[in-house]
Scaffold this motif. Structure first.
Motif, PDB file in Angstrom:
ATOM      1  N   ILE A 152       0.850  -1.185   0.000  1.00  0.00           N
ATOM      2  CA  ILE A 152       0.000   0.000   0.000  1.00  0.00           C
ATOM      3  C   ILE A 152       0.885   1.235   0.000  1.00  0.00           C
ATOM      4  N   ARG A 153       0.487   2.231  -0.767  1.00  0.00           N
ATOM      5  CA  ARG A 153       1.196   3.508  -0.763  1.00  0.00           C
ATOM      6  C   ARG A 153       0.174   4.626  -0.858  1.00  0.00           C
ATOM      7  N   ILE A 154       0.561   5.810  -0.410  1.00  0.00           N
ATOM      8  CA  ILE A 154      -0.362   6.940  -0.426  1.00  0.00           C
ATOM      9  C   ILE A 154       0.286   8.138  -1.104  1.00  0.00           C
ATOM     10  N   ALA A 155      -0.567   9.044  -1.588  1.00  0.00           N
ATOM     11  CA  ALA A 155      -0.102  10.292  -2.202  1.00  0.00           C
ATOM     12  C   ALA A 155      -1.161  11.356  -1.976  1.00  0.00           C
ATOM     13  N   ALA A 156      -0.712  12.582  -1.912  1.00  0.00           N
ATOM     14  CA  ALA A 156      -1.646  13.713  -1.833  1.00  0.00           C
ATOM     15  C   ALA A 156      -2.305  13.904  -3.194  1.00  0.00           C
ATOM     16  N   TYR A 157      -3.523  14.431  -3.177  1.00  0.00           N
ATOM     17  CA  TYR A 157      -4.243  14.716  -4.410  1.00  0.00           C
ATOM     18  C   TYR A 157      -4.935  16.064  -4.241  1.00  0.00           C
ATOM     19  N   ASN A 158      -4.706  16.961  -5.194  1.00  0.00           N
ATOM     20  CA  ASN A 158      -5.349  18.281  -5.149  1.00  0.00           C
ATOM     21  C   ASN A 158      -5.617  18.765  -6.575  1.00  0.00           C
TER      22      ASN A 158
END
Length: 68
Positions: A39-45
């Protein structure tokens, strides 16, 4: 943005977009029980998806859910 895959499949094909800006955790559901995932995460805008974190490894428990 959370991206995840079953270990050994080679690519991060599944993604979930978390739209609640105050969220500090998330439950991935619909997973295969007793299976290891990366699992990995990233910011989203408005600019798009940021850089993903280094992946972590988690194993699902009974019920196919995982709290992150």
């Amino acid at each position: 943005m959370i991206s995840y895959n079953i270990i050994g499949l080679g690519s991060f094909a599944d993604e979930r977009n978390i739209t609640d800006p105050s969220a500090t955790s998330y439950v991935l559901d619909g997973l295969i029980v007793f299976t290891e995932y990366e699992i990995r995460i990233a910011a989203y805008n408005i600019e798009g998806v940021g850089v993903y974190s280094n992946p972590i490894t988690q194993r699902t428990a009974e019920g196919g859910k995982m709290k992150l």
